[in-house]
Structure formats: structure tokens, C-alpha cells
Design an enzyme around this catalytic site. Sequence first.
Site, short mmCIF file in Angstrom:
data_model
loop_
_atom_site.label_atom_id
_atom_site.label_comp_id
_atom_site.label_asym_id
_atom_site.label_seq_id
_atom_site.Cartn_x
_atom_site.Cartn_y
_atom_site.Cartn_z
N ILE A 14 -33.18 -26.07 24.53
CA ILE A 14 -32.63 -27.29 25.14
C ILE A 14 -32.91 -27.34 26.65
CG2 ILE A 14 -30.29 -26.46 25.72
CD1 ILE A 14 -29.26 -29.09 24.34
N ASN A 27 -17.56 -22.24 27.68
CA ASN A 27 -16.19 -21.78 27.40
C ASN A 27 -15.29 -22.38 28.47
OD1 ASN A 27 -15.87 -19.80 29.68
ND2 ASN A 27 -17.64 -18.92 28.64
N ASP A 37 -25.20 -21.39 26.68
CA ASP A 37 -24.57 -21.40 28.00
C ASP A 37 -25.34 -20.47 28.95
OD1 ASP A 37 -22.70 -21.86 29.98
OD2 ASP A 37 -21.07 -20.72 29.04
N SER A 120 -20.43 -24.76 18.97
CA SER A 120 -19.49 -23.87 18.26
C SER A 120 -20.10 -23.07 17.10
CB SER A 120 -18.27 -24.63 17.69
OG SER A 120 -17.31 -24.86 18.70
N THR A 121 -21.38 -23.29 16.77
CA THR A 121 -21.91 -22.64 15.56
C THR A 121 -22.51 -21.26 15.82
OG1 THR A 121 -24.11 -23.61 15.79
CG2 THR A 121 -22.47 -24.87 14.53
N GLY A 122 -22.49 -20.81 17.07
CA GLY A 122 -23.03 -19.48 17.38
C GLY A 122 -21.89 -18.49 17.53
N TYR A 124 -18.99 -18.87 18.51
CA TYR A 124 -17.68 -19.38 18.05
C TYR A 124 -17.58 -19.53 16.53
CZ TYR A 124 -16.02 -20.26 22.84
OH TYR A 124 -15.58 -20.11 24.15
N1 AR6 Z 1 -31.34 -24.16 23.17
C1 AR6 Z 1 -30.75 -24.75 22.10
N2 AR6 Z 1 -29.86 -24.14 21.32
C2 AR6 Z 1 -29.54 -22.86 21.62
C3 AR6 Z 1 -30.09 -22.17 22.72
C4 AR6 Z 1 -31.05 -22.88 23.52
N3 AR6 Z 1 -31.63 -22.32 24.57
N4 AR6 Z 1 -29.56 -20.91 22.75
C5 AR6 Z 1 -28.72 -20.82 21.71
N5 AR6 Z 1 -28.69 -21.98 21.02
P1 AR6 Z 1 -23.61 -20.60 21.19
P2 AR6 Z 1 -20.84 -21.53 20.77
C6 AR6 Z 1 -27.94 -22.35 19.83
O1 AR6 Z 1 -23.23 -19.22 20.77
O2 AR6 Z 1 -20.85 -21.07 19.36
C7 AR6 Z 1 -21.05 -18.68 25.18
O3 AR6 Z 1 -20.84 -17.36 25.56
C8 AR6 Z 1 -27.40 -21.26 18.93
O4 AR6 Z 1 -28.43 -20.78 18.07
O5 AR6 Z 1 -24.49 -20.77 22.37
O6 AR6 Z 1 -20.29 -22.90 21.08
C9 AR6 Z 1 -20.11 -19.65 25.86
O7 AR6 Z 1 -19.83 -19.27 27.19
C10 AR6 Z 1 -26.33 -22.01 18.16
O8 AR6 Z 1 -26.93 -22.76 17.10
O9 AR6 Z 1 -22.30 -21.52 21.46
C11 AR6 Z 1 -18.88 -19.56 24.99
O10 AR6 Z 1 -18.09 -18.45 25.32
C12 AR6 Z 1 -25.80 -23.01 19.19
O11 AR6 Z 1 -26.76 -23.02 20.26
C13 AR6 Z 1 -19.46 -19.39 23.61
O12 AR6 Z 1 -20.74 -18.79 23.79
C14 AR6 Z 1 -24.43 -22.68 19.76
O13 AR6 Z 1 -24.29 -21.28 19.90
C15 AR6 Z 1 -19.66 -20.70 22.91
O14 AR6 Z 1 -20.04 -20.46 21.59
#
Ligand code: AR6
Length: 175
Positions: A14, A27, A37, A120-122, A124
Amino acid sequence: MGVDPRIQIQTGDITRLAVDAIVNAANSSLVGGGGVDGAIHRAAGPELLVECGMLNGCNVGEAKVTKGYKPPARHIIHTVGPVWQGGGKGEAELLASCYQRSLEIARTNECLTIAFPAISTGIYRYPEDEAATIAVGTVSRFLREGMLPRTVIFCCFDEQTARLQRQAVAAIWGG
Ligand code: AR6
């Protein structure tokens, strides 16, 4: 009914997208973290952290906007998704609110294009298929109510996420 041409599903990073706004799955402290993030903060550099530090955090289901800094996006909309706790803690409403509030901010800032990660799908742990249905449903409803944003991109980091997102679009739009 065909698929809404204003909704696009892409696979990739992204931080590379030249859109008006990218959404960060942050977060509530807004001071960075892992996953998308971490990638956004790495791409944007330390100035983003300084601006985020002045925002006083962000509640779950809410969103706040900063400048884009180094990534090609003009704005970064930081939203805080719910941690999955089994589904009985209002997670669905909170996740829908993340999409809704982010879109409202994009509309206020006259963004033509906005890209979302799968919030939220990573880390979280929100089940990906349910999250995709909520994402597509909330975005579709919002787009019906106005001209902006003109295009919403679901930026999926991997093919599996993109497949679920396409299924959710097909279920809603019969495409
Ligand atoms: N581009 C697009 N999607 C991505 C990228 C990227 N560069 N990197 C990861 N994803 P997550 P959450 C996808 O864990 O579950 C952080 O520590 C990933 O594969 O990033 O909302 C924050 O500070 C997944 O499909 O976010 C919070 O503490 C999606 O992004 C916490 O993680 C979301 O995964 C938030 O967790």
C-alpha cells in the site's frame, strides 16, 4: 447487478500506491507498530511519527488524518481496528466503523482515490472472510451515498486476501 466499477482489488504494498489517501491499520497510541503500520511509518519517515504524536491517540473504530510525507499518497488516514476476541465484543460494528470513518475523512478532504489494507486481519486476528464482507459492504453502502471518493482500492498484501475480497464483492454485487 454488475460489480461496482468504483471498487478495485489490487495485490501489493500500500505504501507504493499513488492515491489521494492510504489507510493505516494502526493501534490506539498511533505511534507505530508492526504489519502495515510499520511499513507505512518506515516509508514515511520520522516526520509522520511527530505528527501522529500530536493527535492524542485514536479510539478503536475511529480514524484520524495526517499528511502523506514520502509515500506518493497525499494523506494517511490512521484507523484502529478491533482485536478479534471471538466476535461477541462488538468487533463487527467496530470494524465497519473503521471503514465508515475513514471514508468520511476522505470525503471531507476531497479525496478522489483511497486505498485500504485488510484492517484487523493480521496481528489483530480478525477472520479474513468475515472482515472482507464487512469491508466491501460498508464501502459499497458509502459509495452509493455520494460521488466521493470516486475510487476505493482494496490493497491486498497477498493473493489469499485478494481472493476473499473478490468473493465478498461477488456476493454483494453478484459479479
Ligand atoms: N501493504 C498492504 N497490506 C499490508 C502491508 C503493506 N505494506 N503490510 C501488511 N499488510 P496488520 P491489524 C496486510 O497486522 O491486524 C500493528 O502493529 C497484512 O497482510 O498490519 O489491523 C499496529 O500498530 C494484513 O492483511 O494490521 C497494530 O498494533 C493487513 O495488512 C496492529 O498491528 C492488516 O494486518 C494492527 O493489526
